[in-house]
Scaffold this active site. Structure first.
Site, PDB file in Angstrom:
ATOM      1  N   SER A  79       1.028  -1.212   0.006  1.00 33.50           N
ATOM      2  CA  SER A  79      -0.297  -0.267   0.032  1.00 33.50           C
ATOM      3  C   SER A  79       1.074   1.295   0.129  1.00 33.50           C
ATOM      4  CB  SER A  79      -0.758  -0.073   1.427  1.00 33.50           C
ATOM      5  OG  SER A  79       0.285   0.674   2.280  1.00 33.50           O
ATOM      6  N   CYS A  80       1.779   0.889  -0.146  1.00 31.93           N
ATOM      7  CA  CYS A  80       3.112   1.847   0.192  1.00 31.93           C
ATOM      8  C   CYS A  80       3.305   2.752  -1.032  1.00 31.93           C
ATOM      9  CB  CYS A  80       4.591   2.194   0.559  1.00 31.93           C
ATOM     10  SG  CYS A  80       6.009   2.714  -0.184  1.00 31.93           S
ATOM     11  N   THR A  81       3.016   3.943  -1.663  1.00 35.06           N
ATOM     12  CA  THR A  81       2.958   4.698  -2.874  1.00 35.06           C
ATOM     13  C   THR A  81       3.812   4.352  -3.229  1.00 35.06           C
ATOM     14  OG1 THR A  81       1.138   5.687  -2.617  1.00 35.06           O
ATOM     15  CG2 THR A  81       2.429   6.614  -4.480  1.00 35.06           C
TER      16      THR A  81
END
Length: 117
Positions: free
Chosen positions: A11-13
């Site tokens: 979920s880390c951009t």
């Protein structure tokens, strides 16, 4: 060249951007989920030897997890800080990429080009 290890969190951009860059540029890598397959103490110590700013480069000091610690990591022995990072992987900036000789933390296309060689 040693295999590139890519520590990421889905979920880390920045992790997603980095992964897209690696795939687009046909860079082979082994992906490790930062929270499910956290770096070991030995791996973190090896990563630290590749930093230019030591812990400052690796610690996510702006995150809630770090702020909630309420400790001055500068006052702690390195081994304790490393143990904290293993127990609370959210303390680590991400993504982390290393081939054992070079290190890239965060999404940095210019630095990634150096890894792709």
């Amino acid at each position: 060249m040693e295999e590139l290890t890519f520590y990421s969190y889905p979920s880390c951009t920045s992790c997603r951007k980095t992964k897209k860059w690696l795939v687009t540029n046909s860079v082979k890598f082994k992906e490790r989920h930062l929270f499910k397959d956290t770096p070991t103490k030995k791996e973190l110590m090896e990563i630290l030897t590749l930093t230019t700013d030591g812990l400052d480069e690796l610690l996510a000091t702006r995150g809630e997890t770090f702020k909630s610690l309420g400790v001055d990591v500068g006052e702690l022995p390195l081994s304790e800080v490393v143990t904290l990072m293993i127990n609370e992987p959210k303390l680590l900036r991400r993504p982390i990429l290393t081939d054992g000789k070079k290190l890239v933390i965060g999404f940095n296309p210019d630095a990634l080009k150096g890894m792709a060689k």
